[in-house]
Structures are given as C-alpha cells and as structure tokens.
Scaffold this motif. Structure first.
Motif, PDB file in Angstrom:
ATOM      1  N   LEU A  53      45.587  29.542  32.294  1.00  0.00           N
ATOM      2  CA  LEU A  53      44.708  30.387  33.100  1.00  0.00           C
ATOM      3  C   LEU A  53      43.870  31.245  32.163  1.00  0.00           C
ATOM      4  O   LEU A  53      44.412  31.971  31.328  1.00  0.00           O
ATOM      5  CB  LEU A  53      45.524  31.286  34.032  1.00  0.00           C
ATOM      6  N   VAL A  54      42.549  31.160  32.292  1.00  0.00           N
ATOM      7  CA  VAL A  54      41.636  31.994  31.521  1.00  0.00           C
ATOM      8  C   VAL A  54      41.021  33.019  32.460  1.00  0.00           C
ATOM      9  O   VAL A  54      40.957  32.817  33.664  1.00  0.00           O
ATOM     10  CB  VAL A  54      40.532  31.162  30.822  1.00  0.00           C
ATOM     11  N   PHE A  55      40.577  34.117  31.882  1.00  0.00           N
ATOM     12  CA  PHE A  55      40.027  35.218  32.669  1.00  0.00           C
ATOM     13  C   PHE A  55      38.510  35.218  32.603  1.00  0.00           C
ATOM     14  O   PHE A  55      37.922  34.917  31.561  1.00  0.00           O
ATOM     15  CB  PHE A  55      40.564  36.555  32.149  1.00  0.00           C
ATOM     16  N   VAL A  56      37.880  35.568  33.736  1.00  0.00           N
ATOM     17  CA  VAL A  56      36.426  35.698  33.790  1.00  0.00           C
ATOM     18  C   VAL A  56      36.077  36.875  34.715  1.00  0.00           C
ATOM     19  O   VAL A  56      36.669  37.015  35.787  1.00  0.00           O
ATOM     20  CB  VAL A  56      35.739  34.395  34.259  1.00  0.00           C
ATOM     21  N   PRO A  57      35.144  37.727  34.280  1.00  0.00           N
ATOM     22  CA  PRO A  57      34.716  38.830  35.140  1.00  0.00           C
ATOM     23  C   PRO A  57      34.002  38.320  36.386  1.00  0.00           C
ATOM     24  O   PRO A  57      33.338  37.278  36.371  1.00  0.00           O
ATOM     25  CB  PRO A  57      33.744  39.623  34.256  1.00  0.00           C
ATOM     26  N   LEU A  58      34.113  39.083  37.460  1.00  0.00           N
ATOM     27  CA  LEU A  58      33.478  38.705  38.723  1.00  0.00           C
ATOM     28  C   LEU A  58      32.177  39.457  38.987  1.00  0.00           C
ATOM     29  O   LEU A  58      31.594  39.297  40.052  1.00  0.00           O
ATOM     30  CB  LEU A  58      34.445  38.921  39.886  1.00  0.00           C
ATOM     31  N   ASP A  59      31.713  40.256  38.007  1.00  0.00           N
ATOM     32  CA  ASP A  59      30.422  40.917  38.198  1.00  0.00           C
ATOM     33  C   ASP A  59      29.354  39.836  38.321  1.00  0.00           C
ATOM     34  O   ASP A  59      29.377  38.843  37.608  1.00  0.00           O
ATOM     35  CB  ASP A  59      30.117  41.883  37.043  1.00  0.00           C
ATOM     36  N   GLN A  60      28.499  39.957  39.270  1.00  0.00           N
ATOM     37  CA  GLN A  60      27.402  39.027  39.528  1.00  0.00           C
ATOM     38  C   GLN A  60      27.879  37.647  39.988  1.00  0.00           C
ATOM     39  O   GLN A  60      27.112  36.690  39.970  1.00  0.00           O
ATOM     40  CB  GLN A  60      26.504  38.883  38.300  1.00  0.00           C
ATOM     41  N   ALA A  61      29.133  37.508  40.423  1.00  0.00           N
ATOM     42  CA  ALA A  61      29.625  36.225  40.928  1.00  0.00           C
ATOM     43  C   ALA A  61      28.996  35.929  42.282  1.00  0.00           C
ATOM     44  O   ALA A  61      28.718  36.835  43.068  1.00  0.00           O
ATOM     45  CB  ALA A  61      31.142  36.238  41.049  1.00  0.00           C
ATOM     46  N   ILE A  62      28.775  34.644  42.534  1.00  0.00           N
ATOM     47  CA  ILE A  62      28.173  34.194  43.788  1.00  0.00           C
ATOM     48  C   ILE A  62      29.097  33.150  44.407  1.00  0.00           C
ATOM     49  O   ILE A  62      29.496  32.192  43.741  1.00  0.00           O
ATOM     50  CB  ILE A  62      26.788  33.561  43.541  1.00  0.00           C
ATOM     51  N   VAL A  63      29.415  33.337  45.677  1.00  0.00           N
ATOM     52  CA  VAL A  63      30.229  32.361  46.396  1.00  0.00           C
ATOM     53  C   VAL A  63      29.301  31.382  47.087  1.00  0.00           C
ATOM     54  O   VAL A  63      28.390  31.772  47.805  1.00  0.00           O
ATOM     55  CB  VAL A  63      31.138  33.062  47.431  1.00  0.00           C
ATOM     56  N   GLY A  64      29.522  30.088  46.844  1.00  0.00           N
ATOM     57  CA  GLY A  64      28.743  29.041  47.491  1.00  0.00           C
ATOM     58  C   GLY A  64      29.667  28.144  48.285  1.00  0.00           C
ATOM     59  O   GLY A  64      30.878  28.375  48.334  1.00  0.00           O
TER      60      GLY A  64
END
Length: 118
Positions: A53-64
């Motif tokens: 499991l790697v981590f990624v920030p959710l700032d500016q994430a877009i749900v499609g």
C-alpha cells in the motif's frame, strides 16, 4: 472537497494519475485528525503475489465513474512510503509521506497524529 463517506464507496476502484495512467486500486482513506477531512489514500500496487500500500494525498482529487484521479504522477505515487497490505501506518512514518510530496507536516499541539484511518 470530497466527503469521507462518499470516497469510501470507491474502495477497490482504480486510482489514476493526471494523465489517466493506472496507479493501482483504492484501499483506504486517512483523514486529517484536526479537520476530519480526507487527506490521504492508500493505493494497492504491485504484482498479485507482492502487493503493498502506497500513500497519495487527496488534495485536488477527482472522483469519476469507476476511478479516482489524483494530482500526482504514477511514478511519484509508486515511489512514496509504503506499508504491507495488512499493515498500519506507524506515527513516526507520517512525516516521511508528507515530505515525499513536498507538503508541510505539523502534528497536533500535543504531538498527536496528523492522520487517522477511516
């Protein structure tokens, strides 16, 4: 901002980078402990027999439809600090994740964790 309850519904959907390249599969959400807003996601990557499991920030994430698009390139996400698929993020590992993405890290005033799994 993406609501925590909404994003949990996307577990096991693809996570893609800004160019649409698949990074992995959404595993879990970590919220900022001071705001209770989604802050990071863990993404399941690797071969079926050697996943992490790697981590990624959710700032500016877009749900499609069927995916979550993050604002970071696949290469950067896959190089981020990781844990085992059944692991837990240790408190001392939080700062390294923020540094990897060039984000400021400020634990709580009493030294509390910044991230909590939801």
């Amino acid at each position: 901002m993406i609501q925590s309850a909404d994003i949990r519904e996307w577990r096991d959907h693809d996570v893609v980078d800004p160019k649409g390249h698949k990074v992995g599969t959404l595993e879990t959400i970590y919220v900022n402990t001071s705001t209770d807003e989604p802050a990071m996601a863990t993404v399941r990557t690797g071969l079926p027999t050697r996943q992490r499991l790697v981590f990624v920030p959710l700032d500016q994430a877009i749900v499609g439809p069927g995916y979550l698009k993050v604002a970071y390139a696949k290469k950067q996400v896959r190089a981020s600090p990781s844990i085992g698929t059944d692991g837990v993020l240790p408190a001392e590992g939080e700062e390294a994740i923020f540094q990897h993405y060039g984000l400021a890290y400020h634990p709580g005033t009493g030294g509390e964790r910044k991230l909590a799994r939801r």
